[in-house]
Design a protein around this motif. Structure first.
Motif, PDB file in Angstrom:
ATOM      1  N   UNK A 135       0.848  -1.184   0.000  1.00 12.24           N
ATOM      2  CA  UNK A 135       0.000   0.000   0.000  1.00 12.24           C
ATOM      3  C   UNK A 135       0.881   1.230   0.000  1.00 12.24           C
ATOM      4  N   UNK A 136       0.295   2.313  -0.482  1.00 10.56           N
ATOM      5  CA  UNK A 136       0.987   3.603  -0.392  1.00 10.56           C
ATOM      6  C   UNK A 136       0.009   4.647   0.129  1.00 10.56           C
ATOM      7  N   UNK A 137       0.532   5.800   0.478  1.00  7.89           N
ATOM      8  CA  UNK A 137      -0.284   6.835   1.125  1.00  7.89           C
ATOM      9  C   UNK A 137      -1.279   7.486   0.181  1.00  7.89           C
ATOM     10  N   UNK A 138      -1.045   7.368  -1.130  1.00  7.71           N
ATOM     11  CA  UNK A 138      -1.906   8.050  -2.108  1.00  7.71           C
ATOM     12  C   UNK A 138      -3.032   7.130  -2.590  1.00  7.71           C
ATOM     13  N   UNK A 139      -2.659   5.933  -3.078  1.00  7.58           N
ATOM     14  CA  UNK A 139      -3.639   5.038  -3.700  1.00  7.58           C
ATOM     15  C   UNK A 139      -4.158   3.958  -2.760  1.00  7.58           C
ATOM     16  N   UNK A 140      -3.633   3.872  -1.563  1.00  2.67           N
ATOM     17  CA  UNK A 140      -4.041   2.810  -0.659  1.00  2.67           C
ATOM     18  C   UNK A 140      -3.390   1.497  -1.066  1.00  2.67           C
ATOM     19  N   UNK A 141      -4.072   0.382  -0.816  1.00  2.00           N
ATOM     20  CA  UNK A 141      -3.513  -0.935  -1.121  1.00  2.00           C
ATOM     21  C   UNK A 141      -3.488  -1.171  -2.629  1.00  2.00           C
ATOM     22  N   UNK A 142      -2.364  -1.688  -3.115  1.00  2.00           N
ATOM     23  CA  UNK A 142      -2.257  -2.023  -4.554  1.00  2.00           C
ATOM     24  C   UNK A 142      -2.814  -3.399  -4.851  1.00  2.00           C
ATOM     25  N   UNK A 143      -3.140  -4.159  -3.816  1.00  2.00           N
ATOM     26  CA  UNK A 143      -3.698  -5.493  -4.001  1.00  2.00           C
ATOM     27  C   UNK A 143      -5.199  -5.372  -4.240  1.00  2.00           C
ATOM     28  N   UNK A 144      -5.651  -5.778  -5.417  1.00  2.00           N
ATOM     29  CA  UNK A 144      -7.068  -5.622  -5.774  1.00  2.00           C
ATOM     30  C   UNK A 144      -7.928  -6.619  -5.012  1.00  2.00           C
ATOM     31  N   UNK A 145      -9.220  -6.301  -4.960  1.00  2.00           N
ATOM     32  CA  UNK A 145     -10.163  -7.183  -4.261  1.00  2.00           C
ATOM     33  C   UNK A 145     -10.295  -8.533  -4.955  1.00  2.00           C
ATOM     34  N   UNK A 146      -9.998  -8.568  -6.261  1.00  2.00           N
ATOM     35  CA  UNK A 146     -10.112  -9.821  -7.012  1.00  2.00           C
ATOM     36  C   UNK A 146      -9.001 -10.804  -6.667  1.00  2.00           C
ATOM     37  N   UNK A 147      -7.953 -10.340  -5.953  1.00  2.45           N
ATOM     38  CA  UNK A 147      -6.830 -11.221  -5.617  1.00  2.45           C
ATOM     39  C   UNK A 147      -7.276 -12.395  -4.760  1.00  2.45           C
ATOM     40  N   UNK A 148      -8.272 -12.175  -3.900  1.00  2.92           N
ATOM     41  CA  UNK A 148      -8.765 -13.259  -3.048  1.00  2.92           C
ATOM     42  C   UNK A 148      -9.424 -14.349  -3.894  1.00  2.92           C
ATOM     43  N   UNK A 149     -10.200 -13.935  -4.900  1.00  2.00           N
ATOM     44  CA  UNK A 149     -10.824 -14.911  -5.805  1.00  2.00           C
ATOM     45  C   UNK A 149      -9.772 -15.694  -6.579  1.00  2.00           C
ATOM     46  N   UNK A 150      -8.723 -14.988  -6.997  1.00  2.00           N
ATOM     47  CA  UNK A 150      -7.653 -15.645  -7.757  1.00  2.00           C
ATOM     48  C   UNK A 150      -6.946 -16.678  -6.890  1.00  2.00           C
ATOM     49  N   UNK A 151      -6.691 -16.333  -5.624  1.00  3.75           N
ATOM     50  CA  UNK A 151      -6.056 -17.273  -4.702  1.00  3.75           C
ATOM     51  C   UNK A 151      -6.898 -18.534  -4.529  1.00  3.75           C
ATOM     52  N   UNK A 152      -8.190 -18.353  -4.342  1.00  5.18           N
ATOM     53  CA  UNK A 152      -9.087 -19.503  -4.170  1.00  5.18           C
ATOM     54  C   UNK A 152      -9.130 -20.334  -5.443  1.00  5.18           C
ATOM     55  N   UNK A 153      -9.193 -19.657  -6.601  1.00  8.72           N
ATOM     56  CA  UNK A 153      -9.228 -20.359  -7.880  1.00  8.72           C
ATOM     57  C   UNK A 153      -7.951 -21.168  -8.102  1.00  8.72           C
ATOM     58  N   UNK A 154      -6.799 -20.564  -7.813  1.00 12.59           N
ATOM     59  CA  UNK A 154      -5.524 -21.272  -7.962  1.00 12.59           C
ATOM     60  C   UNK A 154      -5.439 -22.464  -7.015  1.00 12.59           C
ATOM     61  N   UNK A 155      -5.890 -22.296  -5.783  1.00 12.39           N
ATOM     62  CA  UNK A 155      -5.846 -23.384  -4.800  1.00 12.39           C
ATOM     63  C   UNK A 155      -6.719 -24.551  -5.245  1.00 12.39           C
ATOM     64  N   UNK A 156      -7.929 -24.238  -5.690  1.00 12.35           N
ATOM     65  CA  UNK A 156      -8.828 -25.288  -6.167  1.00 12.35           C
ATOM     66  C   UNK A 156      -8.258 -25.979  -7.403  1.00 12.35           C
ATOM     67  N   UNK A 157      -7.647 -25.194  -8.291  1.00  6.23           N
ATOM     68  CA  UNK A 157      -7.078 -25.772  -9.505  1.00  6.23           C
ATOM     69  C   UNK A 157      -5.957 -26.744  -9.176  1.00  6.23           C
ATOM     70  N   UNK A 158      -5.089 -26.377  -8.223  1.00  5.89           N
ATOM     71  CA  UNK A 158      -3.996 -27.277  -7.843  1.00  5.89           C
ATOM     72  C   UNK A 158      -4.532 -28.545  -7.188  1.00  5.89           C
TER      73      UNK A 158
END
Length: 703
Positions: A596-619
């Motif tokens: 995260x930075x002071x201007x834009x906040x967190x650079x990690x998008x909300x979709x990252x959680x879905x991607x993590x779950x999708x990758x875990x299920x795929x493996x």
């Protein structure tokens, strides 16, 4: 049975004057039809439908009834009637028309009904005999559309018109006032399969009694819904793949199908359907079009393999002590016809994970890939090869449309017709769109919108297509997207910045939001200016002999074996364990706080959680298991963290450049060494979560 007996008596009186053998056969078929309706429950449904008409107290020119027919059951009752229904459905409908008219009059079901001609019967068979003579193939010549009988066909809907109106039935009256047919319901015109609007309603009909012209009584015209759909043989999918071992040649022809009334809007573009209907030939000016009047529609869902090959079963048993070894070997030896074993392992694992994370169901987990590479030729070959492991692997042609388009219907209706595209044809599969930098800004913006919402909308201007109001039609885009970016091309087109973080790549060629839309960003580990010796030898040998099997593993684990493995694995239904869920949640929260930075906040998008779950299920699926373990979540986290490092630079987690395959897998000791390394990564990850994700409970083992 008392009711049946009274009907038979009524029919017998009517038939005493008919001495012809054919009429006796027809009378017998009427009796059998009545028995079938009574036994199948069709009679009860018919009485219920009649009640609706009678309660309305309104007179209609045509009373429409649908009769469901099971050919097997009716053939057991009477083979003659069963054969008549299958091979003369229009005439067979008249048999049921007579039976229904007698039933209505005997039981006074519809008081407004006056003549038998007012009854319209639609026979809808539940199925057809599984014989070649009942199959109408869209790719086999000759195309038999002259016999007006039931056929079964199957194909993919590639174009679809908007719903318009057609004349279901109309009442005509004699223009001579003194003629007895100048009133009543003597002249009723009903739509028949394959008939055009002009065949049902015209101005040149004459009275059979006085030869005076007939005129339509517009108050009694009955309108219905009509939709035109273009279907094509599923073999067309083979022609849309970038690579195939199938060298056979075949003819592809589209078939126009008509969906009427309750069947309108029952099809979706890109879906595979089995249909039953009556073929016909429709004349439109000088052009004749083969078409089919559809009676029933069934969504086609092919059955996947029940198991994997024996070689993969044996490999799975040998690696049962490790949750990581099986998928590591799969990636290591994958696509050995295209690249040597041991090369591009991270990319090949990502490809396999994306392949198993495909399914023809809505709200599924998607896994899109964007590859950053200098080896565009090798990567293109690898992705083309991988497409063929799925039934729906589509290589998007640069000249084609990626998303649906609209044009004027070619059948002369003047209405809008929506055409399929690469993305919809790849439903439940992969849409490979090639080099991302070759697309213009508007195409990239549309792609970004689709990746975010998984829908695309088509705008249909009403004035242009004869409608009163504009329309918007939204389609679900249920496919994974693959693409690549040439890193050399990117550096030539854009001036590189100096303020890059450690591990970050120059991705200024791609809009940031589009970059976030792709679930996984992969950088291949073998740039073109230092190609490995095995890869060079592989390319040269394949150029000399394209069919050569260069490695023993290519014979042991064939392309067909991988195809069966992926089709089996993607149909597995997996569930997250509480340990895996806790690990994913802990990493996600910690990463949002770190990145995260002071201007834009967190650079990690909300979709990252879905991607993590999708990758875990795929493996988990690729490991042929049904429960997502911490080991699966770890691989998902390492892949995503590597992707985030390419986008934003290293974080406090500080993983190595190639975290999933840090060294070559040359033997069994290398697999054990990799397992030990991944366990260390897991321990390091728990420390990271403990430091940056306070409040997140994780299981830690003190070593």
């Amino acid at each position: 049975m008392l009711f049946l007996h009274s009907l038979f008596q009524y029919s017998d009186k009517k038939c005493k004057h008919l001495s012809c053998k054919m009429h006796r056969e027809i009378q017998k078929m009427r009796e059998i039809a009545l028995v079938y309706l009574d036994r199948s429950g069709g009679l009860q449904k018919f009485v219920h439908d009649c009640k609706k008409y009678n309660d309305s107290k309104q007179s209609y020119a045509v009373y429409r009834f649908i009769v469901s027919i099971n050919p097997s059951d009716i053939a057991e009752l009477d083979a003659t009637l069963g054969n008549y229904i299958l091979h003369n459905p229009i005439q067979a409908a008249q048999i049921f028309q007579s039976v229904c008219f007698v039933a209505i009059k005997t039981l006074s079901l519809i008081e407004q009904l006056q003549t038998e001609a007012q009854i319209s019967i639609l026979l809808k068979p539940t199925h057809l005999p599984p014989l070649p003579s009942y199959i109408l193939s869209l790719s086999v010549f000759p195309f038999n559309y002259t016999s007006q009988r039931f056929y079964m066909s199957e194909g993919i809907a590639i174009a679809m018109g908007t719903v318009t109106k057609y004349t279901q039935g109309a009442r005509f009256l004699c223009t001579e006032e003194t003629c007895p047919f100048s009133e009543g319901f003597r002249y009723i015109r009903v739509h028949l399969p394959g008939a055009t609007e002009s065949a049902t309603v015209r101005s040149d009909f004459v009275c059979s009694l006085c030869s005076s012209p007939l005129q339509e009584d517009m108050k009694f015209r009955v309108l219905g819904d009509k939709q035109i759909v273009e279907m094509i043989d599923a073999k067309v999918l083979n022609a849309l793949k970038g690579y195939s071992n199938d060298k056979s040649h075949f003819r592809i022809q589209t078939l126009t199908v008509f969906l009427r009334d309750e069947l309108a809007n029952k099809m979706k573009i890109g879906n595979h359907y089995k249909i039953i209907g009556i073929p016909a030939c429709v004349q439109n000016g000088l052009q004749a079009t083969a078409c089919m009047e559809v009676s029933s529609i069934q969504l086609y869902k092919p059955n996947g393999p029940s198991s994997v090959s024996d070689n993969f079963k044996h490999l799975l048993s040998l690696t049962s002590s490790s949750c990581w070894s099986f998928t590591a070997i799969l990636a290591n030896i994958f696509a050995s016809q295209v690249v040597p074993p041991g090369t591009y392992n991270t990319l090949k694992l990502a490809i396999l994970l994306s392949l198993v994370q495909t399914c023809e169901e809505e709200n599924t987990d998607y896994l899109d890939l964007l590859i950053v590479t200098s080896d565009t030729l090798v990567i293109d070959r690898l992705l083309n090869y991988s497409l063929c492991l799925l039934p729906r692997g589509i290589r998007h042609p640069p000249s084609g449309e990626m998303f649906p388009s609209v044009s004027k219907d070619k059948h002369g209706t003047g209405s809008a017709c929506i055409h399929a595209c690469s993305a919809l044809l790849a439903k439940g599969g992969i849409c490979y769109i090639g080099d991302l930098s070759s697309y213009k800004k508007d195409k990239l913006e549309h792609l970004q919108s689709v990746l975010e919402s998984r829908t695309t909308t088509v705008f249909i201007p009403g004035k242009k297509y004869g409608e009163e109001a504009d329309q918007q039609v939204t389609f679900s885009v249920e496919t994974n997207f693959w693409s690549f970016v040439d890193v050399d091309s990117s550096s030539k087109k854009h001036i590189q910045k100096d303020n890059f973080l450690i591990g970050q790549m120059d991705m200024s060629l791609i809009p940031p939001n589009l970059l976030d839309g792709f679930g996984l960003l992969i950088y291949n580990e073998l740039p073109s200016y230092r190609l490995s010796s095995p890869l060079v030898q592989h390319i040269l040998k394949k150029a000399i002999n394209p069919q050569a099997m260069l490695y023993k593993v290519s014979q042991q684990f064939r392309m067909q074996d991988y195809e069966e493995l992926i089709l089996f694995a993607r149909n597995l239904h997996v569930e997250l364990s509480s340990e895996a869920e806790s690990l994913i949640q802990g990493y996600y929260v910690a990463s949002r706080r770190v990145r995260r930075d002071s201007i834009h906040g967190s650079t990690l998008s909300a979709s990252a959680l879905k991607i993590l779950i999708s990758l875990s299920k795929a493996h988990t699926k690729l490991s042929l298991r049904k429960y997502v373990l911490e080991e699966d979540a770890l691989i998902a986290i390492l892949l995503l963290e590597s992707s985030l490092t390419l986008k934003y630079g290293k974080s406090a987690l500080c993983i190595p450049p190639n975290p999933v395959f840090p060294f070559d897998l040359s033997d069994e000791n290398a697999l054990l060494q990799r397992d030990s390394y991944l366990m260390q990564c897991h321990h390091h990850l728990l420390k990271f979560i403990g430091a940056y994700g306070p409040g997140i409970h994780t299981n830690t083992n003190e070593e």
